[in-house]
Design an enzyme around this catalytic site. Structure first.
Site, short mmCIF file in Angstrom:
data_model
loop_
_atom_site.label_atom_id
_atom_site.label_comp_id
_atom_site.label_asym_id
_atom_site.label_seq_id
_atom_site.Cartn_x
_atom_site.Cartn_y
_atom_site.Cartn_z
N TRP A 76 16.75 -13.10 -3.00
CA TRP A 76 18.07 -12.73 -3.53
C TRP A 76 18.28 -11.30 -3.02
O TRP A 76 17.65 -10.36 -3.52
CB TRP A 76 18.07 -12.79 -5.05
N ASN A 102 9.16 -9.46 -4.95
CA ASN A 102 10.31 -9.50 -5.85
C ASN A 102 10.37 -8.14 -6.53
O ASN A 102 9.37 -7.67 -7.06
CB ASN A 102 10.14 -10.62 -6.89
N GLY A 103 11.54 -7.48 -6.48
CA GLY A 103 11.66 -6.16 -7.11
C GLY A 103 12.38 -5.21 -6.17
O GLY A 103 13.02 -5.63 -5.21
#
Ligand code: AGP
Length: 612
Positions: A76, A102-103
């Site tokens: 994303w 992720n992050g």
């Protein structure tokens, strides 16, 4: 947000990875990829923009990835447009290490510049690639993967959940986490990592939740977890009882409730990377010097809840900048012959970045010579691509049709922009600026404080869910908040509702107030408290039932007016609406829940309105 899956076992890893990524699709993504290490130590990576089907086709067309240890990712986008090169896994320039992440790495630019000076060539625009390039840099220096991993974790700042492979260790997968969820799944001669339990349920229900600063070393036969000092950690194992659909919502009954509860983290992710040494810094606006030179007016253009953010922005930015700010419905703006040109800045706000009315308004503004700055949640969306400048809300994918975390992160970003402009134009004192910065820093915690009163909002909703119409009244930013509270209620509970400037009641609407009419009175804006108080008395004298929202301070004056009280913490006045909207979101949610409505997918509504 991004999805991570990792596998160390005895079967072909690629099939397990694709299956896991499919179960993470609900999280929303714009690209996907996998990496597998063969028993001979060959690192194989396939990744592409688009849906998983594109990745599957890519895998079909090429030699199959051989090996029983691998990592996979659905992206994303937050830093770097959705495209093949920005997709994960990312590989270091020596081609030895692959990482999925992720992050957000908040200090990625500083590290990237450091590595470029050391001769490292970057392939992507992402913050994630900094992790793997730095890891290979340290791996070359220490010749030990674990040393390299810990050196990286000590250097990067921000949130991460990551899976790591190294071709020199074909039996091992490493994982690390800080402020982004990562689980370990335990199977029979196979072990897993995943962003959430959804990806694991078809393989195992025995999991461990990694804690911040932990590192896991995983093989087909073993899992060893270490803390930040590299001391071994024994972790409790949990047996997951959820079904898959419950797991997708993280255990919440609806995506809307999950996203309401994600707001502290969404606001933190949106704010903290834009604060450097206690100052607001917009990397995205570094070339935008001309943006302010001759701006004499600002239009904020949007639809629905994004328009309601614009209404808060109107009041707030006019106060901060002392220039006219107009909040416009995009569907009206584009046909109203607005006075545009280089002295009029147009700010377009859109969660999806695809709303046709907002896109059309953007094109109208540019055609007439205005610069357009957009505040968007979906990276690389049409509105983002066609804007002169874009500020992304890093709220992560918003699944529920009724927006919540995107609304609050848009509002925070718009307020930060106003404060940033005010500082650039020397229209704000150092003292006031610093007070706002203190407020920004404590905002995620204060949102959590509001969320702690969830039972209060639920109980109130259970008393009022049968009303056939509801009035929201308020003044100034409370009026703007009422617009959003009213829309939330209408959207998901199908109860008719109207929001009125409280001072407007006597000009007609008060004729509708009769015994039993429900009025939600918003009294968080202190400068007009006395006026709002008199409006509350007005409606009560005609028999209205009043739910009152106030701050800890304004409640001292007005709380006697109602037994139904939503009291929110004090923060800086420009930030107060960010807290004020949350009880209204939860009240609407629980009213709709009591009415048995389809909360995540209300009738007649779409998440992105790409038609006129
Ligand atoms: C908000 O809860 C609604 N789903 C709707 O009003 C939405 O805000 C509006 O359609 C604008 O969407 P956008 O932010 O994606 O442009």
């Amino acid at each position: 947000m991004c999805g991570i899956i990792g596998y160390a076992g005895k079967t072909e890893a690629v099939n397990v990875l694709l299956d896991g990524l499919e179960r993470l699709e609900y999280r929303g993504y714009d690209s996907a990829g996998v990496a597998v290490v063969s028993p001979e130590g060959k690192l194989q990576v396939k990744k592409s923009k688009g849906r998983l089907a594109v990745l599957r086709d890519l895998l079909q067309e090429s030699d199959s990835l051989v090996g029983s240890i691998g990592i996979g990712h659905t992206r994303w986008a937050t830093h770097g447009e959705p495209n093949d090169k920005n997709a994960h896994p990312h590989v270091g320039q020596d081609g030895k290490i692959a990482v999925v992440h992720n992050g957000i790495i908040e200090n990625y630019l500083e590290i990237k510049n450091y590595l470029i000076r050391k001769g490292v060539t970057f392939q992507s625009d992402t913050d994630t690639e900094v992790i793997v390039q730095l890891m290979e840099y340290y791996y070359k220096k220490y010749s030990n993967l674990m040393d390299a991993v810990y050196a990286v974790l000590n250097r990067i700042k921000g949130a991460y959940a990551m899976g790591i492979l190294c071709s020199d260790y074909p039996e091992q997968m490493l994982a690390a986490r800080k402020d982004a969820p990562l689980l370990i799944g335990y199977g029979e001669k196979e072990n897993f990592i995943a962003s959430d339990v959804t990806a694991l349920l078809s393989h195992t229900r025995t999991v461990t939740y990694m804690e911040d600063d932990e590192v896991a070393l995983i093989t087909a036969d073993s899992v060893q977890i270490y803390d930040s000092d590299r001391s071994p950690v024994e972790k409790e194992k949990h047996i997951i009882a959820w079904d898959v659909s419950a797991a997708e919502k993280g255990g919440y009954a609806h995506f809307m409730l999950k996203e309401i509860m994600e707001q502290p983290e969404a606001v933190r992710k949106t704010v903290s990377p834009r604060i450097t040494d206690g100052k607001i810094v917009f990397e995205e606006l570094k070339e935008a010097v001309e943006l302010l030179q001759n701006i004499t007016r600002i239009y904020i253009v949007a639809c629905g809840s994004a328009y309601h953010v614009g209404m808060v922005g109107k009041y707030t930015l006019e106060k901060l900048l002392h220039i006219p700010v107009e909040a416009c419905l995009a569907s009206e703006f584009r046909y109203s012959e607005p006075i545009l040109g280089e002295s009029a800045l147009v700010i377009v706000i859109s969660q999806s970045g695809e709303t046709l009315d907002s896109m059309a308004a953007l094109r109208e503004a540019k055609k007439k010579g205005s610069k357009v700055l957009s505040i968007v949640n979906v990276m690389g969306s049409s509105i983002a691509r066609e804007s002169d400048y874009v500020l992304y809300t890093w709220a992560g994918p918003e699944i529920a049709v009724a927006t919540t975390k995107a609304y609050t992160t848009q509002m925070v970003l718009l307020i930060m922009l106003g404060v940033y402009f005010a500082k650039q134009l020397s229209r704000i004192s150092e003292e006031e600026y610093d007070k706002i910065m203190v407020g920004l820093d404590s905002l995620p915690e204060k949102i959590k404080d509001v969320l702690k009163n969830i039972d209060n909002y639920q109980k109130t909703a259970s008393r009022y869910f049968n009303h056939s119409s509801v009035f929201y009244i308020g003044r100034n930013v409370d009026y703007a908040l009422g617009l959003e509270g009213s829309l939330k209620l209408k959207e998901i509970s199908y109860i008719h509702s109207e929001s009125y400037a409280a001072g407007e009641l006597k000009h007609g609407t008060i004729s509708l107030i009769e015994p039993g009419t429900l009025v939600v009175a918003l009294a968080t804006y202190a400068p007009l408290l006395e006026k709002t108080l008199s409006n509350v008395v007005e409606v009560k004298s005609r028999g209205a039932e009043v739910i009152l929202m106030a701050t800890e301070e304004t409640a001292k004056t007005i709380s006697s007016q109602s037994s139904e009280l939503f009291v929110i913490p004090e923060t800086h006045p420009v930030l107060q609406p960010v807290l004020g909207v949350i009880p209204l979101q939860l009240f609407a949610y629980y009213v709709a829940l009591n009415r048995g409505c389809d909360i995540d997918k209300p009738r007649n509504l779409a998440k992105s309105v790409t038609v006129e």
